[in-house]
Write a protein that holds these residues in place. Structure first.
Motif, PDB file in Angstrom:
ATOM      1  N   GLU A  97       7.229  21.692   8.775  1.00 23.08           N
ATOM      2  CA  GLU A  97       6.387  22.846   7.941  1.00 23.08           C
ATOM      3  C   GLU A  97       4.944  22.654   8.338  1.00 23.08           C
ATOM      4  OE1 GLU A  97       6.490  19.900   4.540  1.00 23.08           O
ATOM      5  OE2 GLU A  97       7.502  19.991   6.352  1.00 23.08           O
ATOM      6  N   PHE A  98       4.329  21.604   8.917  1.00 23.89           N
ATOM      7  CA  PHE A  98       3.047  21.384   9.465  1.00 23.89           C
ATOM      8  C   PHE A  98       2.900  21.582  10.744  1.00 23.89           C
ATOM      9  CE2 PHE A  98       1.563  18.455   5.708  1.00 23.89           C
ATOM     10  CZ  PHE A  98       2.234  19.180   4.781  1.00 23.89           C
ATOM     11  N   ARG A  99       2.017  22.281  11.359  1.00 25.58           N
ATOM     12  CA  ARG A  99       1.803  22.218  12.571  1.00 25.58           C
ATOM     13  C   ARG A  99       0.414  22.291  13.188  1.00 25.58           C
ATOM     14  NH1 ARG A  99       3.855  27.117  10.969  1.00 25.58           N
ATOM     15  NH2 ARG A  99       2.423  28.823  11.393  1.00 25.58           N
ATOM     16  N   ILE A 100      -0.029  21.762  14.370  1.00 22.62           N
ATOM     17  CA  ILE A 100      -1.335  21.977  14.881  1.00 22.62           C
ATOM     18  C   ILE A 100      -1.734  23.407  15.293  1.00 22.62           C
ATOM     19  CG2 ILE A 100      -2.732  20.989  16.739  1.00 22.62           C
ATOM     20  CD1 ILE A 100      -1.030  18.330  16.758  1.00 22.62           C
ATOM     21  N   ASP A 101      -2.733  23.681  14.572  1.00 21.14           N
ATOM     22  CA  ASP A 101      -3.242  25.122  14.952  1.00 21.14           C
ATOM     23  C   ASP A 101      -4.451  25.071  16.152  1.00 21.14           C
ATOM     24  OD1 ASP A 101      -1.691  26.625  13.298  1.00 21.14           O
ATOM     25  OD2 ASP A 101      -3.119  26.613  11.555  1.00 21.14           O
ATOM     26  N   SER A 120       2.296  23.994   1.850  1.00 17.77           N
ATOM     27  CA  SER A 120       3.081  23.271   0.876  1.00 17.77           C
ATOM     28  C   SER A 120       2.562  23.031  -0.545  1.00 17.77           C
ATOM     29  CB  SER A 120       3.504  21.893   1.520  1.00 17.77           C
ATOM     30  OG  SER A 120       4.576  21.370   0.990  1.00 17.77           O
ATOM     31  N   ASP A 121       3.261  22.304  -1.252  1.00 13.88           N
ATOM     32  CA  ASP A 121       2.769  22.113  -2.557  1.00 13.88           C
ATOM     33  C   ASP A 121       1.848  20.771  -2.631  1.00 13.88           C
ATOM     34  OD1 ASP A 121       4.601  19.424  -3.411  1.00 13.88           O
ATOM     35  OD2 ASP A 121       5.899  20.882  -2.650  1.00 13.88           O
ATOM     36  N   ARG A 124       3.624  17.398  -1.619  1.00  9.64           N
ATOM     37  CA  ARG A 124       3.902  17.096  -0.184  1.00  9.64           C
ATOM     38  C   ARG A 124       2.600  16.987   0.412  1.00  9.64           C
ATOM     39  NH1 ARG A 124       7.599  15.529   3.373  1.00  9.64           N
ATOM     40  NH2 ARG A 124       7.876  16.814   5.142  1.00  9.64           N
ATOM     41  N   LEU A 125       1.443  17.408   0.249  1.00  9.54           N
ATOM     42  CA  LEU A 125       0.316  17.528   0.915  1.00  9.54           C
ATOM     43  C   LEU A 125      -0.283  16.259   0.506  1.00  9.54           C
ATOM     44  CD1 LEU A 125      -1.264  20.966   0.044  1.00  9.54           C
ATOM     45  CD2 LEU A 125      -0.231  20.030   2.133  1.00  9.54           C
ATOM     46  N   ALA A 126      -0.069  15.828  -0.506  1.00 10.77           N
ATOM     47  CA  ALA A 126      -0.665  14.208  -0.970  1.00 10.77           C
ATOM     48  C   ALA A 126       0.136  13.288  -0.298  1.00 10.77           C
ATOM     49  CB  ALA A 126      -0.483  14.097  -2.555  1.00 10.77           C
ATOM     50  N   ASP A 127       1.702  13.519   0.032  1.00  6.18           N
ATOM     51  CA  ASP A 127       2.161  12.623   0.664  1.00  6.18           C
ATOM     52  C   ASP A 127       1.788  12.345   2.146  1.00  6.18           C
ATOM     53  OD1 ASP A 127       4.782  10.733   0.800  1.00  6.18           O
ATOM     54  OD2 ASP A 127       5.172  12.387   2.178  1.00  6.18           O
ATOM     55  N   PHE A 128       1.458  13.531   2.720  1.00 12.05           N
ATOM     56  CA  PHE A 128       0.770  13.373   3.924  1.00 12.05           C
ATOM     57  C   PHE A 128      -0.179  12.982   4.203  1.00 12.05           C
ATOM     58  CE2 PHE A 128      -1.668  15.215   7.437  1.00 12.05           C
ATOM     59  CZ  PHE A 128      -0.851  15.112   8.511  1.00 12.05           C
ATOM     60  N   LEU A 129      -1.227  13.135   3.243  1.00  7.00           N
ATOM     61  CA  LEU A 129      -2.629  12.319   3.184  1.00  7.00           C
ATOM     62  C   LEU A 129      -2.302  10.724   3.250  1.00  7.00           C
ATOM     63  CD1 LEU A 129      -4.607  14.651   0.695  1.00  7.00           C
ATOM     64  CD2 LEU A 129      -5.475  14.058   3.015  1.00  7.00           C
ATOM     65  N   GLU A 130      -1.529  10.557   2.469  1.00  7.48           N
ATOM     66  CA  GLU A 130      -1.277   9.091   2.300  1.00  7.48           C
ATOM     67  C   GLU A 130      -0.765   8.545   3.578  1.00  7.48           C
ATOM     68  OE1 GLU A 130      -0.764   5.186   0.880  1.00  7.48           O
ATOM     69  OE2 GLU A 130      -1.962   6.691   0.244  1.00  7.48           O
ATOM     70  N   ARG A 131       0.172   9.001   4.080  1.00 10.50           N
ATOM     71  CA  ARG A 131       0.740   8.734   5.266  1.00 10.50           C
ATOM     72  C   ARG A 131      -0.090   8.868   6.443  1.00 10.50           C
ATOM     73  NH1 ARG A 131       6.097   9.437   6.267  1.00 10.50           N
ATOM     74  NH2 ARG A 131       5.787   8.100   8.093  1.00 10.50           N
ATOM     75  N   ALA A 132      -0.886   9.852   6.392  1.00 15.17           N
ATOM     76  CA  ALA A 132      -2.044   9.740   7.636  1.00 15.17           C
ATOM     77  C   ALA A 132      -2.746   8.736   7.320  1.00 15.17           C
ATOM     78  CB  ALA A 132      -2.618  11.432   7.459  1.00 15.17           C
ATOM     79  N   PHE A 133      -3.579   8.292   6.269  1.00 14.55           N
ATOM     80  CA  PHE A 133      -4.660   7.252   6.254  1.00 14.55           C
ATOM     81  C   PHE A 133      -3.643   5.888   6.603  1.00 14.55           C
ATOM     82  CE2 PHE A 133      -7.123   9.899   3.202  1.00 14.55           C
ATOM     83  CZ  PHE A 133      -8.022   9.944   4.239  1.00 14.55           C
ATOM     84  N   ARG A 134      -2.423   5.566   6.261  1.00 13.58           N
ATOM     85  CA  ARG A 134      -1.742   4.655   6.360  1.00 13.58           C
ATOM     86  C   ARG A 134      -1.239   4.451   8.084  1.00 13.58           C
ATOM     87  NH1 ARG A 134       0.903   1.541   2.364  1.00 13.58           N
ATOM     88  NH2 ARG A 134       0.919   0.245   4.235  1.00 13.58           N
ATOM     89  N   ASP A 135      -0.610   5.430   8.421  1.00 12.89           N
ATOM     90  CA  ASP A 135       0.122   5.546   9.803  1.00 12.89           C
ATOM     91  C   ASP A 135      -0.813   5.817  11.000  1.00 12.89           C
ATOM     92  OD1 ASP A 135       2.506   4.878   7.951  1.00 12.89           O
ATOM     93  OD2 ASP A 135       3.312   6.874   8.408  1.00 12.89           O
ATOM     94  N   VAL A 136      -1.604   6.832  10.839  1.00 15.91           N
ATOM     95  CA  VAL A 136      -2.391   7.140  11.766  1.00 15.91           C
ATOM     96  C   VAL A 136      -3.740   6.473  11.887  1.00 15.91           C
ATOM     97  CG1 VAL A 136      -3.717   9.168  12.669  1.00 15.91           C
ATOM     98  CG2 VAL A 136      -1.711   9.714  11.472  1.00 15.91           C
ATOM     99  N   TYR A 137      -4.321   6.117  10.720  1.00 13.41           N
ATOM    100  CA  TYR A 137      -5.653   5.353  10.742  1.00 13.41           C
ATOM    101  C   TYR A 137      -5.511   4.001  10.413  1.00 13.41           C
ATOM    102  CZ  TYR A 137      -7.962  10.066  10.806  1.00 13.41           C
ATOM    103  OH  TYR A 137      -8.494  11.395  11.077  1.00 13.41           O
ATOM    104  N   GLY A 138      -4.126   3.471  10.076  1.00 12.03           N
ATOM    105  CA  GLY A 138      -3.925   2.158  10.127  1.00 12.03           C
ATOM    106  C   GLY A 138      -4.507   1.316   8.822  1.00 12.03           C
ATOM    107  N   ARG A 139      -4.639   2.093   7.757  1.00 10.12           N
ATOM    108  CA  ARG A 139      -5.342   1.487   6.572  1.00 10.12           C
ATOM    109  C   ARG A 139      -4.105   0.624   5.890  1.00 10.12           C
ATOM    110  NH1 ARG A 139     -10.479   1.938   7.126  1.00 10.12           N
ATOM    111  NH2 ARG A 139      -9.493   1.619   9.089  1.00 10.12           N
ATOM    112  N   PRO A 140      -4.673  -0.454   5.558  1.00  6.95           N
ATOM    113  CA  PRO A 140      -3.665  -1.516   4.813  1.00  6.95           C
ATOM    114  C   PRO A 140      -3.057  -0.725   3.494  1.00  6.95           C
ATOM    115  CG  PRO A 140      -5.978  -2.277   4.440  1.00  6.95           C
ATOM    116  CD  PRO A 140      -6.068  -0.935   5.413  1.00  6.95           C
TER     117      PRO A 140
END
Length: 150
Positions: A97-101, A120-121, A124-140
């Motif tokens: 449901e998210f896409r690069i604009d 999104s609600d 769901r946005l909070a889950d994306f933020l957490e995953r982005a910091f962990r998976d994209v930016y490699g935060r421990p």
């Protein structure tokens, strides 16, 4: 909001959801979240998001600001190196449901600014933020997230 930081996955997701809700309730221009290492701020590229030494990644001795993500009007805004952009694209496969604009790579910048529509609600946005910091930016797992602007 009464708190502005958290360093445990469940608490960070709650913090992010509360920040999105506060942002929407206040009608603020945007909210900004930063991610820092558990003990202190990240100061060098080798600890800044899993730099792999590839094109667009900072050299180990170059200072690098902590990763940040902004959210405004159903849009995430973030800066990525080439490696981070690859990881972001992989993560977005789990959020159909998210896409690069839009993406911009100014000549004088060493990365790409990415805008992602995210309707999104708050959870769901909070889950994306957490995953982005962990998976994209490699935060421990124990990284500290700061809501620096709501």
């Amino acid at each position: 909001m009464t708190r502005f930081d958290a360093d445990e996955p469940t608490e960070r997701r709650k913090l992010f959801a509360d920040a999105v809700t506060a942002h929407r309730t206040r009608g603020s221009a945007f909210l900004t979240v930063e991610a820092r290492e558990p003990a202190q701020a990240v100061e060098f590229g080798e600890d800044a998001g899993g730099a792999d030494g590839g094109e667009g990644e900072p050299a180990p001795d170059e200072p690098r600001a902590p990763p940040w993500i902004q959210f405004a009007e159903k849009t995430f805004n973030l800066d990525c190196t080439d490696g981070e952009l690859d990881r972001l694209n992989e993560l977005l496969e789990e959020y159909p449901e998210f896409r690069i604009d839009g993406m911009e790579s100014p000549e004088d910048a060493e990365g790409t600014n990415v805008r992602i529509s995210a309707r999104s609600d708050a959870n769901r946005l909070a889950d994306f933020l957490e995953r982005a910091f962990r998976d994209v930016y490699g935060r421990p797992e124990g990284y500290r997230a700061w809501v620096v602007r709501v």
